[in-house]
Design a protein around this motif. Structure first.
Motif, PDB file in Angstrom:
ATOM      1  N   LEU A  23     -22.070  93.843   5.514  1.00  0.00           N
ATOM      2  CA  LEU A  23     -21.050  93.727   6.555  1.00  0.00           C
ATOM      3  C   LEU A  23     -19.701  93.836   5.869  1.00  0.00           C
ATOM      4  CD1 LEU A  23     -22.497  90.658   8.497  1.00  0.00           C
ATOM      5  CD2 LEU A  23     -23.049  93.083   8.774  1.00  0.00           C
ATOM      6  N   THR A  24     -18.899  94.789   6.282  1.00  0.00           N
ATOM      7  CA  THR A  24     -17.626  95.028   5.620  1.00  0.00           C
ATOM      8  C   THR A  24     -16.557  95.373   6.641  1.00  0.00           C
ATOM      9  OG1 THR A  24     -16.551  96.274   3.834  1.00  0.00           O
ATOM     10  CG2 THR A  24     -18.099  97.483   5.196  1.00  0.00           C
ATOM     11  N   GLY A  25     -15.301  95.239   6.243  1.00  0.00           N
ATOM     12  CA  GLY A  25     -14.208  95.591   7.136  1.00  0.00           C
ATOM     13  C   GLY A  25     -12.873  95.235   6.528  1.00  0.00           C
ATOM     14  N   GLN A  26     -11.851  95.271   7.379  1.00  0.00           N
ATOM     15  CA  GLN A  26     -10.494  94.975   6.946  1.00  0.00           C
ATOM     16  C   GLN A  26      -9.844  94.059   7.973  1.00  0.00           C
ATOM     17  OE1 GLN A  26      -7.585  98.222   7.064  1.00  0.00           O
ATOM     18  NE2 GLN A  26      -6.777  97.520   5.095  1.00  0.00           N
ATOM     19  N   VAL A  27      -9.093  93.081   7.487  1.00  0.00           N
ATOM     20  CA  VAL A  27      -8.310  92.197   8.347  1.00  0.00           C
ATOM     21  C   VAL A  27      -6.930  92.822   8.494  1.00  0.00           C
ATOM     22  CG1 VAL A  27      -7.380  89.879   8.678  1.00  0.00           C
ATOM     23  CG2 VAL A  27      -9.574  90.184   7.491  1.00  0.00           C
ATOM     24  N   THR A  28      -6.491  93.008   9.739  1.00  0.00           N
ATOM     25  CA  THR A  28      -5.171  93.562  10.013  1.00  0.00           C
ATOM     26  C   THR A  28      -4.451  92.715  11.053  1.00  0.00           C
ATOM     27  OG1 THR A  28      -6.026  95.031  11.729  1.00  0.00           O
ATOM     28  CG2 THR A  28      -5.870  95.945   9.508  1.00  0.00           C
ATOM     29  N   ASP A  29      -3.112  92.865  11.091  1.00  0.00           N
ATOM     30  CA  ASP A  29      -2.341  92.194  12.136  1.00  0.00           C
ATOM     31  C   ASP A  29      -2.250  93.116  13.349  1.00  0.00           C
ATOM     32  OD1 ASP A  29      -0.339  94.088  11.563  1.00  0.00           O
ATOM     33  OD2 ASP A  29       0.894  92.650  10.439  1.00  0.00           O
ATOM     34  N   SER A  30      -1.551  92.697  14.380  1.00  0.00           N
ATOM     35  CA  SER A  30      -1.485  93.484  15.618  1.00  0.00           C
ATOM     36  C   SER A  30      -0.787  94.831  15.433  1.00  0.00           C
ATOM     37  CB  SER A  30      -0.806  92.681  16.725  1.00  0.00           C
ATOM     38  OG  SER A  30       0.484  92.287  16.308  1.00  0.00           O
ATOM     39  N   ALA A  31       0.009  94.978  14.362  1.00  0.00           N
ATOM     40  CA  ALA A  31       0.662  96.257  14.067  1.00  0.00           C
ATOM     41  C   ALA A  31      -0.209  97.161  13.203  1.00  0.00           C
ATOM     42  CB  ALA A  31       1.998  96.008  13.371  1.00  0.00           C
ATOM     43  N   VAL A  35      -3.865  92.289   6.147  1.00  0.00           N
ATOM     44  CA  VAL A  35      -3.554  90.869   5.956  1.00  0.00           C
ATOM     45  C   VAL A  35      -4.276  90.403   4.690  1.00  0.00           C
ATOM     46  CG1 VAL A  35      -3.694  88.548   6.923  1.00  0.00           C
ATOM     47  CG2 VAL A  35      -3.261  90.504   8.435  1.00  0.00           C
ATOM     48  N   ALA A  36      -3.526  90.300   3.608  1.00  0.00           N
ATOM     49  CA  ALA A  36      -4.079  89.848   2.331  1.00  0.00           C
ATOM     50  C   ALA A  36      -4.316  88.348   2.356  1.00  0.00           C
ATOM     51  CB  ALA A  36      -3.120  90.195   1.198  1.00  0.00           C
ATOM     52  N   GLY A  37      -5.358  87.904   1.686  1.00  0.00           N
ATOM     53  CA  GLY A  37      -5.609  86.480   1.512  1.00  0.00           C
ATOM     54  C   GLY A  37      -6.154  85.749   2.715  1.00  0.00           C
ATOM     55  N   ALA A  38      -6.510  86.457   3.771  1.00  0.00           N
ATOM     56  CA  ALA A  38      -7.115  85.799   4.935  1.00  0.00           C
ATOM     57  C   ALA A  38      -8.481  85.238   4.526  1.00  0.00           C
ATOM     58  CB  ALA A  38      -7.278  86.785   6.087  1.00  0.00           C
ATOM     59  N   PHE A  39      -8.827  84.094   5.078  1.00  0.00           N
ATOM     60  CA  PHE A  39     -10.161  83.537   4.880  1.00  0.00           C
ATOM     61  C   PHE A  39     -11.064  84.158   5.936  1.00  0.00           C
ATOM     62  CE2 PHE A  39      -7.341  80.379   3.066  1.00  0.00           C
ATOM     63  CZ  PHE A  39      -7.950  80.124   1.851  1.00  0.00           C
ATOM     64  N   VAL A  40     -12.112  84.845   5.499  1.00  0.00           N
ATOM     65  CA  VAL A  40     -13.037  85.492   6.427  1.00  0.00           C
ATOM     66  C   VAL A  40     -14.352  84.737   6.370  1.00  0.00           C
ATOM     67  CG1 VAL A  40     -14.144  87.636   7.126  1.00  0.00           C
ATOM     68  CG2 VAL A  40     -11.903  87.710   6.007  1.00  0.00           C
ATOM     69  N   ARG A  41     -14.761  84.239   7.526  1.00  0.00           N
ATOM     70  CA  ARG A  41     -15.996  83.450   7.610  1.00  0.00           C
ATOM     71  C   ARG A  41     -17.097  84.248   8.289  1.00  0.00           C
ATOM     72  NH1 ARG A  41     -13.465  77.572   9.304  1.00  0.00           N
ATOM     73  NH2 ARG A  41     -12.476  77.226   7.281  1.00  0.00           N
ATOM     74  N   LEU A  42     -18.301  84.016   7.835  1.00  0.00           N
ATOM     75  CA  LEU A  42     -19.498  84.602   8.419  1.00  0.00           C
ATOM     76  C   LEU A  42     -20.228  83.487   9.150  1.00  0.00           C
ATOM     77  CD1 LEU A  42     -21.389  87.109   8.611  1.00  0.00           C
ATOM     78  CD2 LEU A  42     -22.525  86.232   6.551  1.00  0.00           C
ATOM     79  N   LEU A  43     -20.386  83.643  10.465  1.00  0.00           N
ATOM     80  CA  LEU A  43     -21.071  82.645  11.288  1.00  0.00           C
ATOM     81  C   LEU A  43     -22.334  83.266  11.864  1.00  0.00           C
ATOM     82  CD1 LEU A  43     -17.917  81.467  13.277  1.00  0.00           C
ATOM     83  CD2 LEU A  43     -18.812  80.502  11.155  1.00  0.00           C
ATOM     84  N   ASP A  44     -23.419  82.484  11.893  1.00  0.00           N
ATOM     85  CA  ASP A  44     -24.670  83.024  12.427  1.00  0.00           C
ATOM     86  C   ASP A  44     -24.643  83.052  13.955  1.00  0.00           C
ATOM     87  OD1 ASP A  44     -25.336  80.460  13.378  1.00  0.00           O
ATOM     88  OD2 ASP A  44     -26.832  80.089  11.826  1.00  0.00           O
ATOM     89  N   SER A  45     -25.741  83.442  14.573  1.00  0.00           N
ATOM     90  CA  SER A  45     -25.796  83.619  16.026  1.00  0.00           C
ATOM     91  C   SER A  45     -25.590  82.327  16.808  1.00  0.00           C
ATOM     92  CB  SER A  45     -27.123  84.266  16.434  1.00  0.00           C
ATOM     93  OG  SER A  45     -28.202  83.428  16.070  1.00  0.00           O
ATOM     94  N   THR A  46     -25.733  81.176  16.150  1.00  0.00           N
ATOM     95  CA  THR A  46     -25.487  79.897  16.825  1.00  0.00           C
ATOM     96  C   THR A  46     -24.087  79.358  16.531  1.00  0.00           C
ATOM     97  OG1 THR A  46     -26.332  78.508  15.014  1.00  0.00           O
ATOM     98  CG2 THR A  46     -27.953  79.317  16.624  1.00  0.00           C
ATOM     99  N   ARG A  62     -16.231  91.719   2.388  1.00  0.00           N
ATOM    100  CA  ARG A  62     -17.616  92.200   2.386  1.00  0.00           C
ATOM    101  C   ARG A  62     -18.570  91.004   2.307  1.00  0.00           C
ATOM    102  NH1 ARG A  62     -17.613  95.897  -1.691  1.00  0.00           N
ATOM    103  NH2 ARG A  62     -17.712  94.247  -3.211  1.00  0.00           N
ATOM    104  N   PHE A  63     -19.643  91.086   3.082  1.00  0.00           N
ATOM    105  CA  PHE A  63     -20.734  90.107   3.021  1.00  0.00           C
ATOM    106  C   PHE A  63     -22.051  90.862   2.912  1.00  0.00           C
ATOM    107  CE2 PHE A  63     -17.565  87.806   5.586  1.00  0.00           C
ATOM    108  CZ  PHE A  63     -17.531  86.586   4.936  1.00  0.00           C
ATOM    109  N   PHE A  64     -23.022  90.232   2.281  1.00  0.00           N
ATOM    110  CA  PHE A  64     -24.399  90.701   2.298  1.00  0.00           C
ATOM    111  C   PHE A  64     -25.126  89.731   3.220  1.00  0.00           C
ATOM    112  CE2 PHE A  64     -22.641  92.385  -1.546  1.00  0.00           C
ATOM    113  CZ  PHE A  64     -23.194  93.657  -1.626  1.00  0.00           C
ATOM    114  N   ALA A  65     -25.788  90.262   4.242  1.00  0.00           N
ATOM    115  CA  ALA A  65     -26.406  89.415   5.254  1.00  0.00           C
ATOM    116  C   ALA A  65     -27.762  90.004   5.650  1.00  0.00           C
ATOM    117  CB  ALA A  65     -25.500  89.323   6.478  1.00  0.00           C
TER     118      ALA A  65
END
Length: 101
Positions: A23-31, A35-46, A62-65
């Motif tokens: 699972l991969t991607g990029q964090v961006t702002d509305s423009a 967004v560097a340094g954002a904390f990205v969390r992976l949450l399961d289906s619950t 990036r996460f391996f899931a």
């Protein structure tokens, strides 16, 4: 300038995308700016916390899931945001996250 490589482009050597779910991607702002340094969390289906990474200087993560339904949640000083991804099998699954206050 020295920085981490763009995670969404190059996977570590030895990763077999025919066997691994990435699972991969990029964090961006509305423009659309990274967004560097954002904390990205992976949450399961619950909604349970599974893992967390810090976005690279270019906002990449990036996460391996396992296959299934996952929520990707970004928390930053610019704002927060989330998206859902439901990979059915191995491969690279890209979802960007837009954050806003």
């Amino acid at each position: 300038m020295c920085a981490a490589p763009k995670q969404g482009q190059n996977l570590p050597a030895g990763v077999d995308v025919e066997k691994e779910t990435v699972l991969t991607g990029q964090v961006t702002d509305s423009a659309g700016s990274p967004v560097a340094g954002a904390f990205v969390r992976l949450l399961d289906s619950t909604g349970e916390f599974t893992a967390e990474v810090v976005a690279s200087p270019t906002g990449d993560f990036r996460f391996f899931a396992a296959p299934g339904t996952w929520t990707l949640r970004a928390l930053s000083s610019v704002g927060n945001g989330d998206t859902t991804v439901s990979p059915e099998g191995p491969g690279v699954h890209t979802r960007d996250i837009t954050v806003a206050k």
